[in-house]
Design a protein around this motif. Sequence first.
Motif: not given
Length: 310
Positions: A181-185, A196-198, A200-206, A221-226
Amino acid sequence: MITVAGFNTAIDRLVSLDALAPGCVQRVGQVRAYPGGKGLHVAQTIAALREPVQLVGLTDAIHRNLIARRMSERGVLFHGVEMVDELRSCFAVRECDGRITELLDPGPLLDDRMQQQLLDTLGRCLENSDMLVLSGSLPRGFSDDTYAALARRIGSSGVPCLIDASGAALRHAMESGAWLLKPNRDEASELAGRPLTTAEDAATLARELHARGIARPVVTLGAQGAVGFDGGDAWHASLDIGRSENAVGSGDCLLAGLAVGFRQNMTMDDALRLGVACGAANAMHEETGYVRREQVDTLRGQVRVRRVTG
């Protein structure tokens, strides 16, 4: 063979002007039109990476030849289901400073017969497929749980199902046991109920999505990658390309890279590296949702990947 269900095909129109002034009459510098829709972007990027791919989507009498020709030129086997209504148009308004405003047409309302034609066509394609990608908005008329139901059905046969959706379709997909599953920010923040700003935030949701049954959750995360989680480790992949020419469709190209990477049995960190390189390659060119293999290969070695702790 990778099968992509990109039902809600569109005509993408890139409009260039100096600066958008709401409420004013403005003259446009340039308009370019391309066959589009998220699923189409995914499929043509998979083909650019030289993997066999087929796409199931809507078409109409006006654009049938344009789409079929473009997909054939790009190595995509297109199974178009023709409708009486005209395909939707999606506008990306690009200002000289690089800012882009998107206007997305919801598209036609499909009756039961047209919905079943799309599902039947997809069913036939799945007979010779070893991966399914469900990408983009569902045409109006489809139930919000359509992707979730497809993921459960295909998952029971052992074929991995990758989903990129939004809104209610994404919320249903979260509980579907889809392989990826691939949600964006923004979508991920809505799912989490918190910003979700970092990485680390994204990793927690993952990790939370993995606990719900998603084997390979990825948050872009847009320009911040994935950020992706493989069940053991969370990984963050990123690449700074400076100025973006047109980032619309980069998430679709990233998903295509992930699909190819996992089909080739890559680990999560390597699949993310390929996906981020694809997203960056798209952003560096004018056309929406398309990459060139040679540029992806060059960028791939520049992607930074790190393990995310915490």
